[in-house]
Design an enzyme around this catalytic site. Structure first.
Site, PDB file in Angstrom:
ATOM      1  N   LYS A   1     -36.120  -1.940 -13.348  1.00 58.45           N
ATOM      2  CA  LYS A   1     -35.615  -1.857 -14.722  1.00 58.45           C
ATOM      3  C   LYS A   1     -35.594  -3.231 -15.390  1.00 58.45           C
ATOM      4  O   LYS A   1     -35.751  -3.326 -16.618  1.00 58.45           O
ATOM      5  CB  LYS A   1     -34.237  -1.215 -14.753  1.00 58.45           C
ATOM      6  CG  LYS A   1     -34.279   0.291 -14.475  1.00 58.45           C
ATOM      7  CD  LYS A   1     -35.149   1.019 -15.498  1.00 58.45           C
ATOM      8  CE  LYS A   1     -35.126   2.514 -15.341  1.00 58.45           C
ATOM      9  NZ  LYS A   1     -35.849   3.206 -16.406  1.00 58.45           N
TER      10      LYS A   1
ATOM     11  N   VAL B   1     -46.328  10.067 -14.853  1.00 49.52           N
ATOM     12  CA  VAL B   1     -46.556   8.815 -15.577  1.00 49.52           C
ATOM     13  C   VAL B   1     -47.157   7.702 -14.728  1.00 49.52           C
ATOM     14  O   VAL B   1     -47.669   6.724 -15.269  1.00 49.52           O
ATOM     15  CB  VAL B   1     -45.283   8.300 -16.279  1.00 49.52           C
ATOM     16  CG1 VAL B   1     -44.792   9.290 -17.315  1.00 49.52           C
ATOM     17  CG2 VAL B   1     -44.197   7.952 -15.269  1.00 49.52           C
TER      18      VAL B   1
ATOM     19  N   ASP C   1     -43.256  15.816 -18.742  1.00 48.59           N
ATOM     20  CA  ASP C   1     -42.456  15.705 -17.528  1.00 48.59           C
ATOM     21  C   ASP C   1     -43.285  16.170 -16.344  1.00 48.59           C
ATOM     22  O   ASP C   1     -44.140  17.035 -16.493  1.00 48.59           O
ATOM     23  CB  ASP C   1     -41.202  16.574 -17.659  1.00 48.59           C
ATOM     24  CG  ASP C   1     -40.075  16.126 -16.763  1.00 48.59           C
ATOM     25  OD1 ASP C   1     -39.086  15.592 -17.291  1.00 48.59           O
ATOM     26  OD2 ASP C   1     -40.175  16.314 -15.536  1.00 48.59           O
TER      27      ASP C   1
ATOM     28  N   ILE D   1     -30.945  11.402 -19.612  1.00 48.50           N
ATOM     29  CA  ILE D   1     -31.088  10.843 -20.958  1.00 48.50           C
ATOM     30  C   ILE D   1     -32.307  11.411 -21.679  1.00 48.50           C
ATOM     31  O   ILE D   1     -32.254  11.717 -22.867  1.00 48.50           O
ATOM     32  CB  ILE D   1     -31.155   9.309 -20.885  1.00 48.50           C
ATOM     33  CG1 ILE D   1     -29.812   8.757 -20.372  1.00 48.50           C
ATOM     34  CG2 ILE D   1     -31.490   8.712 -22.244  1.00 48.50           C
ATOM     35  CD1 ILE D   1     -29.847   7.278 -20.037  1.00 48.50           C
TER      36      ILE D   1
ATOM     37  N   SER E   1     -31.822  -0.381 -18.096  1.00 50.55           N
ATOM     38  CA  SER E   1     -30.571  -0.041 -17.438  1.00 50.55           C
ATOM     39  C   SER E   1     -29.657  -1.246 -17.441  1.00 50.55           C
ATOM     40  O   SER E   1     -30.115  -2.391 -17.359  1.00 50.55           O
ATOM     41  CB  SER E   1     -30.828   0.389 -15.998  1.00 50.55           C
ATOM     42  OG  SER E   1     -29.609   0.541 -15.292  1.00 50.55           O
TER      43      SER E   1
ATOM     44  N   TYR F   1     -33.789  -0.665  -7.763  1.00 54.14           N
ATOM     45  CA  TYR F   1     -33.762  -0.053  -9.086  1.00 54.14           C
ATOM     46  C   TYR F   1     -33.609  -1.120 -10.165  1.00 54.14           C
ATOM     47  O   TYR F   1     -34.312  -1.094 -11.182  1.00 54.14           O
ATOM     48  CB  TYR F   1     -32.597   0.956  -9.139  1.00 54.14           C
ATOM     49  CG  TYR F   1     -32.417   1.613 -10.479  1.00 54.14           C
ATOM     50  CD1 TYR F   1     -33.250   2.640 -10.904  1.00 54.14           C
ATOM     51  CD2 TYR F   1     -31.371   1.231 -11.336  1.00 54.14           C
ATOM     52  CE1 TYR F   1     -33.079   3.261 -12.124  1.00 54.14           C
ATOM     53  CE2 TYR F   1     -31.189   1.847 -12.562  1.00 54.14           C
ATOM     54  CZ  TYR F   1     -32.044   2.851 -12.955  1.00 54.14           C
ATOM     55  OH  TYR F   1     -31.861   3.456 -14.169  1.00 54.14           O
TER      56      TYR F   1
END
Length: 171
Positions: free
Chosen positions: A167, A72, A45, A26, A150, A163
């Site tokens: 999220k 990050v 990135d 994305i 998500s 995950y």
């Protein structure tokens, strides 16, 4: 570490920073779309080679873009990068938190290291980059933060427990 060094600030709608902006997901699509719509895009990135490759492709189309290596989850690196972007380019108008780590594994099989990495990038990374950008946005009373969550945060499928937890924090 800056790649594809472009000096000055070209005529653009504003400065958009896209974390995880060079991958095949994305973030890549967001980087391309924002550049095509007149934004100066900083493709931040951890994979600097991929960021430089995408930046080169965007520059060939006449878009305004620059690559920046960024992990990050590293507080000092995030703070320094956002301060440098604002100093070099004059502002940060949009932050898109797209950097993320995917993990498909039964919750009972997730290692502590995998859990920590997932939360460090997906949740802590979003907070760190937002906090660093807000230091530049709030005084100007202008800026937009976009966080990618998500559908898993709304009801995780098998194998997505860790995950989904990260999220859900983003959401």
């Amino acid at each position: 570490m800056w790649g594809n060094d472009v000096t000055g600030r070209p005529d653009a709608k504003g400065i958009a920073v896209v974390t995880g902006g060079a991958g095949a997901g994305i973030g890549h699509g967001i980087s391309v779309a924002m550049a095509a719509n007149g934004w100066y895009v900083v493709i931040a990135d951890r994979d600097v080679a991929a960021a430089e490759e995408l930046t080169a492709k965007l520059l060939e189309t006449g878009a305004s873009a620059q690559s920046l290596q960024l992990e990050v989850s590293q507080e000092a690196a995030v703070d320094a990068a956002m301060d440098d972007i604002a100093a070099r380019l004059g502002s940060i108008d949009v932050l898109v938190n797209s950097a993320g780590v995917g993990l498909i594994s039964a919750l009972g099989d997730v290692s502590s290291a995998d859990w920590d990495r997932l939360f460090a990038v997906d949740l802590r990374g979003a907070w760190l980059t937002s906090r660093a950008c807000l230091r530049h946005m709030v005084p100007r009373r202008k800026g937009v933060l976009i966080h990618l969550g998500s559908v898993q945060a709304l009801g995780a499928a098998a194998g997505y427990g860790a995950y989904a937890a990260a999220k859900t924090g983003v959401v």
